[in-house]
Design a protein around this motif. Structure first.
Motif, PDB file in Angstrom:
ATOM      1  N   VAL A  13      -6.110  10.723  13.434  1.00 20.33           N
ATOM      2  CA  VAL A  13      -5.664  11.422  12.229  1.00 20.33           C
ATOM      3  C   VAL A  13      -4.731  10.574  11.374  1.00 20.33           C
ATOM      4  N   CYS A  14      -3.853   9.815  12.002  1.00 24.68           N
ATOM      5  CA  CYS A  14      -2.851   9.019  11.269  1.00 24.68           C
ATOM      6  C   CYS A  14      -3.487   7.718  10.777  1.00 24.68           C
ATOM      7  N   HIS A  15      -4.377   7.870   9.828  1.00 26.88           N
ATOM      8  CA  HIS A  15      -5.170   6.735   9.356  1.00 26.88           C
ATOM      9  C   HIS A  15      -5.498   6.967   7.891  1.00 26.88           C
ATOM     10  N   SER A  16      -4.831   6.227   7.020  1.00 22.01           N
ATOM     11  CA  SER A  16      -5.072   6.389   5.586  1.00 22.01           C
ATOM     12  C   SER A  16      -4.566   5.161   4.849  1.00 22.01           C
ATOM     13  N   PRO A  17      -5.106   4.889   3.642  1.00 18.56           N
ATOM     14  CA  PRO A  17      -4.563   3.795   2.832  1.00 18.56           C
ATOM     15  C   PRO A  17      -3.146   4.131   2.388  1.00 18.56           C
ATOM     16  N   SER A  18      -2.359   3.104   2.124  1.00 16.91           N
ATOM     17  CA  SER A  18      -0.995   3.348   1.651  1.00 16.91           C
ATOM     18  C   SER A  18      -1.036   3.907   0.233  1.00 16.91           C
ATOM     19  N   PRO A  19      -0.029   4.707  -0.158  1.00 14.25           N
ATOM     20  CA  PRO A  19       0.011   5.234  -1.526  1.00 14.25           C
ATOM     21  C   PRO A  19      -0.003   4.135  -2.581  1.00 14.25           C
ATOM     22  N   MET A  20       0.701   3.026  -2.324  1.00 13.36           N
ATOM     23  CA  MET A  20       0.748   1.934  -3.290  1.00 13.36           C
ATOM     24  C   MET A  20      -0.623   1.293  -3.459  1.00 13.36           C
ATOM     25  N   PHE A  21      -1.389   1.200  -2.374  1.00 12.00           N
ATOM     26  CA  PHE A  21      -2.734   0.624  -2.452  1.00 12.00           C
ATOM     27  C   PHE A  21      -3.651   1.532  -3.264  1.00 12.00           C
ATOM     28  N   LEU A  22      -3.592   2.842  -2.980  1.00 15.41           N
ATOM     29  CA  LEU A  22      -4.476   3.776  -3.680  1.00 15.41           C
ATOM     30  C   LEU A  22      -4.097   3.923  -5.151  1.00 15.41           C
ATOM     31  N   ILE A  23      -2.813   4.039  -5.415  1.00 10.21           N
ATOM     32  CA  ILE A  23      -2.385   4.256  -6.800  1.00 10.21           C
ATOM     33  C   ILE A  23      -2.396   2.949  -7.590  1.00 10.21           C
ATOM     34  N   GLY A  24      -1.859   1.874  -6.959  1.00  8.74           N
ATOM     35  CA  GLY A  24      -1.753   0.609  -7.654  1.00  8.74           C
ATOM     36  C   GLY A  24      -3.068  -0.138  -7.773  1.00  8.74           C
ATOM     37  N   PHE A  25      -3.690  -0.424  -6.631  1.00 14.60           N
ATOM     38  CA  PHE A  25      -4.917  -1.233  -6.655  1.00 14.60           C
ATOM     39  C   PHE A  25      -6.130  -0.416  -7.071  1.00 14.60           C
ATOM     40  N   VAL A  26      -6.351   0.723  -6.381  1.00 19.18           N
ATOM     41  CA  VAL A  26      -7.546   1.520  -6.663  1.00 19.18           C
ATOM     42  C   VAL A  26      -7.417   2.262  -7.990  1.00 19.18           C
ATOM     43  N   GLY A  27      -6.308   2.973  -8.178  1.00 21.50           N
ATOM     44  CA  GLY A  27      -6.144   3.773  -9.385  1.00 21.50           C
ATOM     45  C   GLY A  27      -5.997   2.944 -10.644  1.00 21.50           C
ATOM     46  N   VAL A  28      -5.055   1.993 -10.626  1.00 20.57           N
ATOM     47  CA  VAL A  28      -4.752   1.228 -11.832  1.00 20.57           C
ATOM     48  C   VAL A  28      -5.723   0.072 -12.043  1.00 20.57           C
ATOM     49  N   GLU A  29      -5.872  -0.796 -11.029  1.00 18.75           N
ATOM     50  CA  GLU A  29      -6.648  -2.014 -11.209  1.00 18.75           C
ATOM     51  C   GLU A  29      -8.156  -1.779 -11.205  1.00 18.75           C
ATOM     52  N   LEU A  30      -8.635  -0.851 -10.380  1.00 18.51           N
ATOM     53  CA  LEU A  30     -10.082  -0.628 -10.290  1.00 18.51           C
ATOM     54  C   LEU A  30     -10.559   0.460 -11.253  1.00 18.51           C
ATOM     55  N   LEU A  31      -9.964   1.640 -11.160  1.00 20.52           N
ATOM     56  CA  LEU A  31     -10.430   2.772 -11.958  1.00 20.52           C
ATOM     57  C   LEU A  31      -9.738   2.877 -13.314  1.00 20.52           C
TER      58      LEU A  31
ATOM     59  N   LYS B  93      -7.092   4.351 -14.047  1.00 20.10           N
ATOM     60  CA  LYS B  93      -6.431   5.646 -14.219  1.00 20.10           C
ATOM     61  C   LYS B  93      -5.594   5.944 -12.979  1.00 20.10           C
ATOM     62  N   PRO B  94      -4.273   5.845 -13.072  1.00 19.83           N
ATOM     63  CA  PRO B  94      -3.428   6.144 -11.912  1.00 19.83           C
ATOM     64  C   PRO B  94      -3.696   7.526 -11.317  1.00 19.83           C
ATOM     65  N   PHE B  95      -4.069   8.481 -12.190  1.00 26.58           N
ATOM     66  CA  PHE B  95      -4.322   9.845 -11.709  1.00 26.58           C
ATOM     67  C   PHE B  95      -5.456   9.875 -10.685  1.00 26.58           C
ATOM     68  N   GLU B  96      -6.460   9.009 -10.857  1.00 31.06           N
ATOM     69  CA  GLU B  96      -7.570   8.972  -9.911  1.00 31.06           C
ATOM     70  C   GLU B  96      -7.097   8.502  -8.538  1.00 31.06           C
ATOM     71  N   GLY B  97      -6.148   7.571  -8.535  1.00 35.71           N
ATOM     72  CA  GLY B  97      -5.574   7.148  -7.269  1.00 35.71           C
ATOM     73  C   GLY B  97      -4.804   8.273  -6.597  1.00 35.71           C
ATOM     74  N   TRP B  98      -4.024   9.014  -7.407  1.00 33.58           N
ATOM     75  CA  TRP B  98      -3.311  10.172  -6.862  1.00 33.58           C
ATOM     76  C   TRP B  98      -4.282  11.217  -6.317  1.00 33.58           C
ATOM     77  N   LYS B  99      -5.396  11.411  -7.023  1.00 31.45           N
ATOM     78  CA  LYS B  99      -6.374  12.413  -6.589  1.00 31.45           C
ATOM     79  C   LYS B  99      -6.983  12.034  -5.234  1.00 31.45           C
ATOM     80  N   LEU B 100      -7.366  10.767  -5.107  1.00 32.22           N
ATOM     81  CA  LEU B 100      -7.923  10.304  -3.835  1.00 32.22           C
ATOM     82  C   LEU B 100      -6.888  10.409  -2.718  1.00 32.22           C
ATOM     83  N   LEU B 101      -5.640  10.076  -3.046  1.00 31.99           N
ATOM     84  CA  LEU B 101      -4.563  10.182  -2.061  1.00 31.99           C
ATOM     85  C   LEU B 101      -4.400  11.622  -1.586  1.00 31.99           C
ATOM     86  N   ALA B 102      -4.421  12.568  -2.525  1.00 36.93           N
ATOM     87  CA  ALA B 102      -4.257  13.983  -2.171  1.00 36.93           C
ATOM     88  C   ALA B 102      -5.407  14.482  -1.307  1.00 36.93           C
ATOM     89  N   ILE B 103      -6.631  14.076  -1.639  1.00 37.45           N
ATOM     90  CA  ILE B 103      -7.802  14.526  -0.871  1.00 37.45           C
ATOM     91  C   ILE B 103      -7.747  13.994   0.553  1.00 37.45           C
TER      92      ILE B 103
END
Length: 320
Positions: free
Chosen positions: A130-148, A150-160
Motif C-alpha cells: 500500500v505504501c507505494h506512490s510517486p512523490s508529490p513533487m514528482f507528480l506535480i512538478g515533473f508530470v503536472g508542469v513539465e509533461l502535462l 497543468k499543475p492541477f493535473e498532477g494534483w488530480k493524479l496525486l489525489a486519485i
C-alpha cells in the motif's frame, strides 16, 4: 504442449508455466547473452541510452527524491518514547512517510521498521503493497508542469492515487497481524548500534539512491537498445513499440517518450495515467530488492500493483 515445474526461492514456492518444456532459467540465459551481444554490436546506441537514463535520473528523480529520502530516513531513526506504538499509528506514520517521499521511500522505511522488530512480517508485507506512490513533487512538478503543462493535473493524479491507497490501507489494517511484542527491546538495540540518526540516514539514503540510479540507467540502456532493434524491422510504428518497451521497463523514460509522441493528442493524459500506474520493472525491482533485504513477503505487493493498473486510470478517465 504445456509443462509445469516448480522452483524454490527464499523458502517460497511458485508455480511456473513453461511452453514446450523451456525453463525460465534457459530463457533468462538466452536473454542475457542476447543483450550482451546487442550492447557489444551497438555501443553507440547503448551509450546514448545510458546518457538518457542518467539525464532523466539527474533531472526528474534525484531532485524530487533525495531530500525527502534523507529526511524520512532520519525521522524513523529518531529516539522513540518508552512505549510501544499501536498498529494504527504505525500504519499512519509509515504511509505518511511513503506519501511524501515517493517510491522507494516507503519500502525503505518498512524495511527498517521490520529489521528493528517494530513491524511484524505480515504487517510489513501488507504495508509494502500500500505504501507505494510517486512523490508529490514528482507528480506535480515533473508530470503536472513539465509533461502535462497543468499543475492541477498532477494534483488530480496525486489525489486519485492516494484515495485508492488509503482505501486499501484501511482494508489491510483489518487484515494485518500485530506489532511485535519485542519492538521496544529491538528499537533500543537499534538505537544503541546507531547512535547518530542523521549519519545513518545519509548512509542508507546513499545506498537507496545508488540502487535507483542503477536500475534507471540500466533499464534505460536496455530499452534504448531494444527500441533500436525494433526500429530496424517496424519502420514508422517503431516509436510506439518503443513506448511499450519503456513503459514495461522504465517509467520515467516512458513518460518522456509519451510526451514526444502524444503531447498534442487528446489521449495524452490517459497514457500518462496508465504509465504511472504500471510503474515499470525498474521501480518494482527497487522495491523488491529493499524488501528482500528485510525478508518481507512480496505477494500482496504484486497483487495490489495489478489492482492499481486497473483502478487508477479508470478513475482518472471518469474525472476528465
Amino acid at each position: 504442449m504445456t509443462k509445469h515445474f516448480r522452483i524454490t526461492s527464499n523458502n517460497e514456492r511458485f508455480l511456473i508455466t513453461g511452453i514446450g518444456g523451456i525453463k525460465l532459467t534457459t530463457f533468462t540465459l538466452w536473454f542475457i547473452w542476447g543483450m550482451i551481444f546487442l550492447l557489444l554490436f551497438q555501443p553507440g546506441i547503448a551509450h546514448d541510452g545510458a546518457d538518457f537514463g542518467l539525464e532523466l535520473f539527474g533531472e526528474a528523480l534525484l531532485p524530487y527524491l533525495l531530500p525527502y529520502l534523507i529526511l524520512t530516513q532520519w525521522l524513523i531513526r529518531l529516539p522513540k518514547k518508552e512505549r510501544n506504538e499501536g498498529r494504527a499509528w504505525l500504519y499512519t506514520k509509515t504511509y505518511a512517510i511513503s506519501a511524501f517521499g515517493g517510491f522507494p521511500t516507503g519500502a525503505a522505511a518498512i524495511a527498517y521498521l521490520t529489521k528493528s522488530g517494530t513491524l511484524s512480517r505480515k504487517d510489513s508485507s501488507l504495508l509494502l503493497a500500500v505504501c507505494h506512490s510517486p512523490s508529490p513533487m514528482f507528480l506535480i512538478g515533473f508530470v503536472g508542469v513539465e509533461l502535462l503543462g497543468k499543475p492541477f493535473e498532477g494534483w488530480k493524479l496525486l489525489a486519485i492515487i492516494h484515495l485508492v491507497n488509503l482505501i486499501l490501507l484501511i482494508f489491510v489494517y483489518f487484515k494485518g497481524g500485530h506489532v511485535t511484542n519485542n519492538s521496544k527491546k529491538r528499537a533500543q538495540e537499534t538505537q544503541f548500534k546507531s547512535p547518530s540518526p542523521l549519519s545513518d540516514s545519509l548512509k542508507e539514503s546513499s545506498n537507496i539512491i545508488l540502487l535507483v540510479a542503477t536500475t534507471v540507467i540500466f533499464f534505460a540502456t536496455i530499452s534504448t537498445v531494444l527500441s533500436s532493434l525494433i526500429a530496424n524491422f517496424m519502420g514508422p510504428a517503431a516509436d510506439y513499440y518503443a513506448l511499450g518497451i519503456f513503459s514495461a521497463l522504465e517509467m520515467t523514460t516512458a513518460l518522456q517518450i509519451a510526451k514526444d509522441l502524444f503531447e498534442q493528442a487528446s489521449l495524452f493524459p490517459y497514457i500518462i495515467a496508465a504509465i504511472l500506474s504500471l510503474n515499470g520493472l525498474s521501480i518494482h525491482l527497487q522495491v523488491l530488492v529493499i524488501a528482500k533485504s528485510a525478508k518481507i513477503p512480496i505477494r500482496p505487493y504484486i497483487f495490489l500493483r495489478f489492482l492499481h493498473v486497473l483502478i487508477v486510470p479508470f478513475i482518472y478517465s471518469l474525472l476528465q
